[in-house]
Design an enzyme around this catalytic site. Structure first.
Site, PDB file in Angstrom:
ATOM      1  CD  GLU A 196     -17.455 -79.687  49.605  1.00 37.62           C
ATOM      2  OE1 GLU A 196     -17.500 -78.706  50.341  1.00 37.62           O
ATOM      3  OE2 GLU A 196     -18.434 -80.074  48.933  1.00 37.62           O
ATOM      4  CG  ASP A 232     -21.175 -79.909  46.061  1.00 40.23           C
ATOM      5  OD1 ASP A 232     -20.474 -78.973  46.472  1.00 40.23           O
ATOM      6  OD2 ASP A 232     -22.350 -80.115  46.438  1.00 40.23           O
ATOM      7  CG  HIS A 263     -17.073 -71.878  46.853  1.00 42.72           C
ATOM      8  ND1 HIS A 263     -16.227 -72.957  46.739  1.00 42.72           N
ATOM      9  CD2 HIS A 263     -18.312 -72.392  46.950  1.00 42.72           C
ATOM     10  CE1 HIS A 263     -16.927 -74.066  46.758  1.00 42.72           C
ATOM     11  NE2 HIS A 263     -18.202 -73.754  46.880  1.00 42.72           N
ATOM     12  CG  ASP A 264     -18.254 -73.633  50.607  1.00 44.03           C
ATOM     13  OD1 ASP A 264     -19.104 -72.922  50.044  1.00 44.03           O
ATOM     14  OD2 ASP A 264     -18.056 -74.821  50.310  1.00 44.03           O
ATOM     15  CG  ASP A 278     -18.035 -77.804  41.660  1.00 37.80           C
ATOM     16  OD1 ASP A 278     -18.467 -78.716  42.373  1.00 37.80           O
ATOM     17  OD2 ASP A 278     -17.412 -76.817  42.094  1.00 37.80           O
TER      18      ASP A 278
HETATM   19  C1  NOJ Z   1     -20.437 -77.649  49.044  1.00 37.77           C
HETATM   20  C2  NOJ Z   1     -20.196 -76.418  48.238  1.00 37.77           C
HETATM   21  O1  NOJ Z   1     -18.842 -76.071  48.302  1.00 37.77           O
HETATM   22  C3  NOJ Z   1     -21.111 -75.354  48.783  1.00 37.77           C
HETATM   23  O2  NOJ Z   1     -20.833 -74.097  48.223  1.00 37.77           O
HETATM   24  C4  NOJ Z   1     -22.531 -75.765  48.539  1.00 37.77           C
HETATM   25  O3  NOJ Z   1     -23.398 -74.823  49.126  1.00 37.77           O
HETATM   26  C5  NOJ Z   1     -22.823 -77.138  49.132  1.00 37.77           C
HETATM   27  N1  NOJ Z   1     -21.789 -78.085  48.839  1.00 37.77           N
HETATM   28  C6  NOJ Z   1     -24.101 -77.709  48.598  1.00 37.77           C
HETATM   29  O4  NOJ Z   1     -23.938 -78.095  47.270  1.00 37.77           O
END
Ligand code: NOJ
Length: 569
Positions: free
Chosen positions: A298, A229, A362-363, A108
């Site tokens: 992302e 990210d 993970h989100d 990441d």
């Molecule tokens: C995206 C990430 O996937 C998430 O887990 C994170 O909280 C935010 N970006 C901030 O970095």
């Protein structure tokens, strides 16, 4: 600019034909008894990843030194390993061990913001004169005209130019204003996420240089790629204009508090973002001479034309090999809606670019919880048979579900600030066995960092390996078939039209090989009229295989099948 590193249609790269497996290091395997997973734990499970699953690459969520306010997405040192996860030497071992097995390693990279404990920010906030002041985004109170040239009103009782007169109306994704007042220096700094995650100022060439150095650092250590990210956040409107109000409800969108009240025109995705990623890509291409490197961004953009700009272009220069495609996370789980999402995406992708699909991370909520346990296998079959690179989230292969975390045990700052948005539920420890702590952590560990799922005593890798009908057995066969048949990992995609409403049926083809994937999204049987004979390679029910006359084919409730066509027209 041209490069010969963009894939041609005959020369496929690992990141196109392969499957990416996302590991959330905190939750994968704890070798020390701290209750938190670590890099040695990932090394210990590489045989599982390679021999049992047979995936091609692992993406590791952040393991960098961090105060862990956002569980590692608040980086305090871009070029080291947090002691809770191990050491740089462990990381080198991990890369070496993974490479020995032919597994690629994606790390990441978090360019938009650092931790407020990063030495750069500590310097930046130390005084207005500090040489690193401009490494972050600072603004005076009320120094900017709004969109209409009118200054925002001062909250009652506060004087203009001081605390309270926010520079503009930008909001944090995690709730509240995106501006935090720094009393000592009398200015606000920008944080698109937590106040402990100040945004770096990518308009400053020194920031660009040091951040690109951090990329080189990991490339030199042998990583095969980066997951970037919130990639599109890095460049904002240089005039820092107010965002206009949101005009309409976003389709299929889960309300996201105040953040949704604005149209995020100015606080992210400025066109200047692209020149940064063209340089980033050029650096990856430079390192690709020894081994092909890749980047997946992302990008939470659902206007596909805009989204596709993050591939870059052959003329201006390439950017991401893959901008993450989150369409399936936003699509109602209905056959026609899913088909539409896939077709729209296929239409939006430039002919030279490569698609990809995501069903969990993970989100997001777990597949078996979002779509139902019955549909989880159908969803897996979809993910792993569409044209494009699939990213599979750890634990989905055993059908892990969201875990209800009692309020007093909730840790995720997003959920604590915006009710309903907690992400702890999808980050619980991997369930390896019926051993104490589900085999995630040694017996002496008092408690893993998040509670185990209630079903851990019977839903785990060890039990599912012994059960020929388990989710894991299903995933293993699915992954193996995907690997075996080139039509599945690189063939064309064509949806079939004459199918019942509750079904999504498509063909994947390569010269001499046609495979039909038929998915029933409904809890009722459906009759398909396919032509010719076929051989069933896999059913989600794992109870039928072999030759079949397809002229009247029954797809059972919640069933998906992969059929090798024998005499396709
Ligand atoms: C995206 C990430 O996937 C998430 O887990 C994170 O909280 C935010 N970006 C901030 O970095």
């Amino acid at each position: 600019m041209t490069t010969n590193l963009q894939p041609s249609t005959t020369n496929y790269r690992w990141w196109q034909t392969g499957v990416i497996y996302q590991i959330y290091p905190r939750s994968y395997k704890d070798t020390t008894g701290s209750g938190i997973g670590d890099l040695c734990g990932i090394i210990a499970q590489l045989d599982y990843i390679h021999d049992t699953l047979g995936v091609d690459a692992i993406w590791l969520s952040p393991f960098y030194p961090s105060p862990m306010k956002d569980f590692g997405y608040d980086v305090a040192d871009y070029c080291d390993v947090d002691p809770m996860f191990g050491t740089l030497a462990d990381f080198d071992d991990l890369v070496a061990e993974a490479h020995q097995r032919g597994i690629r390693v994606i790390v990441d990279w978090v360019p938009n913001h650092s931790s407020d404990q990063h030495p750069w920010f500590i310097e930046s906030r130390s005084s207005r004169e500090n040489p690193k002041r401009d490494w972050y985004v600072w603004a005076d109170a009320n120094h900017l005209p709004t969109r209409d040239g009118v200054l925002p009103p001062s909250p009652a009782g506060r004087g203009a130019g001081g605390e309270g007169n926010l520079p503009n109306n930008w909001l944090s994704v995690f709730g509240g204003s995106a501006w935090e007042w720094d009393k000592a220096t009398g200015q606000y700094y920008l944080h698109s996420f937590l106040k402990e995650q100040p945004d770096l100022n990518w308009r400053n060439p020194e920031v660009q240089a040091v951040m690109f150095d951090t990329v080189r650092f990991w490339l030199e250590r042998g990583v095969d790629g980066f997951r970037v990210d919130v990639a599109h956040f890095i460049m904002k409107d240089p005039k820092m204009r107010d965002n206009p109000p949101a005009q309409e409800e976003l389709a299929f969108h889960r309300p996201h508090g105040d953040y949704d009240s604005l149209h995020h025109e100015h606080d992210k995705g400025h066109p200047d973002t692209h020149r940064i990623y063209r340089r980033f890509r050029a650096m990856l291409d430079e390192y690709s001479a020894s081994a092909p490197r890749m980047a997946v961004g992302e990008i939470h953009i659902f206007d596909w034309a805009e989204w596709a700009t993050y591939y870059g272009t052959p003329e201006a220069g390439f950017e991401f090999h893959l901008p993450f495609n989150f369409s399936l996370l936003k699509t109602p789980w209905q056959a026609q809606a899913v088909r539409r999402a896939v077709d729209e995406l296929e239409d939006a992708i430039p002919p030279w670019a490569w698609p990809n699909y995501v069903l969990g991370n993970h989100d997001e909520g777990r597949i078996a919880t979002r779509f139902s346990v019955e549909q989880a296998r159908v969803a897996a079959m979809l993910l792993l048979t569409l044209r494009g690179t699939p990213t599979l989230y750890y634990g989905e292969e055993i059908g892990m579900t969201d875990v209800e975390i009692p309020p007093e045990q909730q840790l995720d700052p997003f959920g604590l600030r915006v009710p309903g948005w907690g992400r702890d539920r999808c980050r619980t420890p991997m369930q390896w066995s019926a051993q104490p702590n589900a085999g995630f952590a040694p017996e002496e560990c008092a408690a893993p960092w998040l509670p185990l799922a209630n079903d851990w005593r019977h839903t785990h890798v060890a039990a599912q390996l012994e059960d020929a009908t388990s989710m894991l057995s299903f995933y293993r066969q699915l992954l193996a078939i995907r690997k075996e048949y080139s039509a599945l990992h690189r063939g064309s995609y064509a949806p079939l039209n004459e199918v019942p409403n509750g079904c999504f049926v498509y063909q994947r083809a390569e010269i001499g090989e046609t495979i039909t994937v038929a998915l029933n999204f409904e809890p009722a049987p459906q009759r398909l009229l396919l032509q010719g004979d076929g051989k069933i390679l896999l059913s989600t029910h794992l109870d039928r295989a072999g030759a079949e006359n397809l002229s009247s084919f029954i797809l059972r409730e919640n069933e998906g099948v992969i059929i090798q066509m024998q005499n396709a027209k």
